[in-house]
Design a protein around this motif. Sequence first.
Motif, short mmCIF file in Angstrom:
data_model
loop_
_atom_site.label_atom_id
_atom_site.label_comp_id
_atom_site.label_asym_id
_atom_site.label_seq_id
_atom_site.Cartn_x
_atom_site.Cartn_y
_atom_site.Cartn_z
N ILE A 41 1.20 -1.11 0.20
CA ILE A 41 -0.19 0.46 0.11
C ILE A 41 1.07 0.93 0.39
CG2 ILE A 41 -1.55 1.34 1.50
CD1 ILE A 41 -3.00 -1.62 2.76
N SER A 42 0.76 2.07 -1.47
CA SER A 42 1.62 3.69 -1.05
C SER A 42 1.40 4.33 0.27
CB SER A 42 1.16 3.63 -3.04
OG SER A 42 0.29 3.98 -2.78
N THR A 43 -0.01 4.54 0.66
CA THR A 43 0.53 5.69 1.53
C THR A 43 1.35 5.69 2.98
OG1 THR A 43 -2.09 4.30 2.76
CG2 THR A 43 -2.22 5.43 1.34
N GLU A 44 1.43 6.82 2.69
CA GLU A 44 2.56 6.52 4.48
C GLU A 44 1.54 6.43 5.58
OE1 GLU A 44 2.31 10.56 5.92
OE2 GLU A 44 0.76 10.70 5.19
N PRO A 45 2.17 5.50 6.74
CA PRO A 45 1.67 4.93 7.85
C PRO A 45 0.34 5.31 8.59
CG PRO A 45 4.15 4.64 7.33
CD PRO A 45 3.31 5.39 6.60
N ALA A 46 0.85 6.37 9.03
CA ALA A 46 0.25 7.06 9.64
C ALA A 46 -1.75 7.72 8.66
CB ALA A 46 0.60 9.02 9.72
N LEU A 48 -2.48 5.21 6.78
CA LEU A 48 -3.63 4.14 6.62
C LEU A 48 -3.74 3.74 8.54
CD1 LEU A 48 -3.89 1.44 5.30
CD2 LEU A 48 -1.25 0.56 6.11
#
Lengths: 231, 593
Positions: A41-46, A48
């Motif tokens: 998943i390319s979103t940043e951890p925060a 997500l």
Amino acid sequence: MLAFLAVLATIAAWWLSQQGLAAKPWLEEGVPVGPRAPRRISTEPAKLGLGLFLAVAGALFVLLISGYFMRKGLPDWRPLPMPPLLFVTTGVLAASSLLLRLARRSAERGAREETQLALTAGAATAIVFVAGQMAAWRQMLEGGFGIAGNPSNTFFYLLTGVHALHVLGGLAALAWTFAKMRESDDLASTRSPIGLCALYWDFLLVVWLVLLAILTGFADGLGEICGRLLS
Amino acid sequence: MVDVTARTIETAVPPAEVPDVELYHPKSWLTTWVFSQDAKIIAIQYSMTALTIGLVALVASWLIRLQLAFPNTFSFMDAATYYQAVTVHGMIMVIYLLTAVFLGGFGNYLIPLMIGARDMVFPYVNMLSYWIYLAAVLVLVASFFAPGGPTGAGWTLYPPQAILEGTPGYSAGIILMLASLILFIIGFTMGGLNYVVTVLQGRTRGMTLMRMPLTVWGIFTATVIALLAFPALFVGAVMMLLDRALGTSFFMPAIIQAGEHLKYNGGSPILFQHLFWFFGHPEVYIVALPAFGMVSDLISTHARKNIFGYRMMVWAIISIAVLSFVVWAHHMYVSGMYPAFGFFFATTTLIIAVPTALKVYNWVLTLWRGDIHLTVPMLFAIAFIVTFVNGGLTGLFLGNVVVDVPLSDTMFVVAHFHMVMGVAPILVVFGAIYHWYPKITGRMLNEVMGQVHFWITFLGAYAIFFPMHYLGLLGVPRRYFEIGQTSFVPPSAETLNIFITVVALVVGIAQLVFVFNLFWSLKKGRESGPNPWRATSLEWQTPETPPGHGNWGKELPVVYRWAYDYSVPGAEQDFIPQNEPPSALNGARAAGH
């Protein structure tokens, strides 16, 4: 609740299908590369993390709403007149959500002053929203609709109360973002938290609109259909 | 087959997809050991707290057993104390011990190490998670000392009796219990979001989902279920708190108590049951799935064989997770709900046995012709399979409405539940501690004490719970403080009850051997080296043992293979670590598979 879970399950299934669950790891060595490698998943951890949190908070509200409809079916339920003030507060929350979106856009453009202004205005409107909700409670209490008077009263206070607590939690996060923004000269470092706040505010608005539709009886038809489907 | 191998071997290492994280470096003793943000320390804090409060629950179970075997003997036992012991025992064991130790304890320790991460994604939130959990435990403990003592409503806290005068702990106990649950759920949600995001985002290069050890799959999936199921308990607890504190009527029907009309009116106790079991049944799998995962890894490592049907195991975990949300009402067959519901839930209950049975077959097939080392962790793992099958089979009985109705209120349910959800997972907790203790401390747990602990616990658990099935079939009711004289319960049931109690006391005391071993081996245990079990998964390949802050030294490991390359034909050793690059020899073995 099951419908809500079904939506989540569909998202999860779609994502899992991209992850090569049919792979045969016992035959494969090396580091998978190229177009066939499972994608992260390319979103940043925060982001997500926030998305997952919204799923959890969503489950909470869906459960409360399910409880509302189940309890509503019992004979002692007396419908509650809604104070018109709630429609005003709805407008205020919508404005708050829009202002945060504005802040996100200004932050992306790098306009510091504008971002600060929009954030402050967004926070202020959110505070006005909570104050408005409290005023609405007061009106209800003065009108003789005590919390334990009837289950419809209790649900009114519970649903609006839990929602208001979520707004307060959002305000705490916003305050933290604001402090971080004042600390650093670089607007880019706070771009992501501002975006997250804006997303959270969208969630708050959507949940509130759903709750309002239910509390005012606008969604009764839907509740009845769900009830019929289950019985 | 050779084609496949040739195509899939890649030696080039792609650049990292996720940039190396900036770790929080503690500056003082307090932030290193107490308010630590290191997942490994948090894991130990979680586990120690959970095991300590678990000992309290163990003592509560002694009280229950003493009363059942020797009614009217002990001055400290009355009906109120009995029900309080039952409630405290159940609640602590299920939530504050098992859930916390599997997810908070093993989840925190193993997830970052097994997927090759430096730490959890949100370390600060992770730390908060533990402290809120501790607060929840302390609030629960506070209820022991509150006026009226802890609640005696039973671990399911069914209304209306849970909040009515006459139930032990009515005044303060129930309020503290509900507050403690609310805190627990908030704390768990913080930790849970961490575990899920870390598995999704924190994996090192080459660690695809299908290369994760089954332990990580189990914990990950259980956390997802828990995140979605705990809100139901949260809602139930908040509503009941309002019913108790403010006199609302979510769950409370109109009640006349001692000739007096209470303030409640028109609420639905069944609504609470739905909310409770919507959480309650997934809770079984919140505990079981991590146990399934760990057992798979223990068996594979100690039988020196790759896990049989890895892909099936993963699919089974996912399908159990999905199905666990549609079986909750099988706990409510006797609640007077609409009968057609019963049919639906009986069907889903029986369907969930399919993926579960599949896992059991795969464990047995992994053992088949394996090079089985009967180490202490392996003994516990095998004991788990046997126990889980036993408890699972009686579950199939109870899943059917017609069988459940007569058995529902008897000791049969107690026996089934303890086999499948009490003994089975706790055997895994023990097995896992014996297995991973060397990584956590750098020393082995003492083998002799381990054997003694295992055999007493295993045989003892059977001596306790097997006869209980028989008591249930006789019709001995559960929940009763005292059975008294009944025509259908023969005197032999009394003797059996005494036998069970004596064994329960012995098994309980034997746990002290384990506790002693934990502390004794910390100083006196044999040094283990980095990889005493010669295991393949990443946590055994750390540069330091115990792993240092940040786990991996300078460079994150790169993963080239799955976690189960044991006894590969032609390989130099009988295991190939996940981070060992492919060689010509290893390539050749894949062709021979």
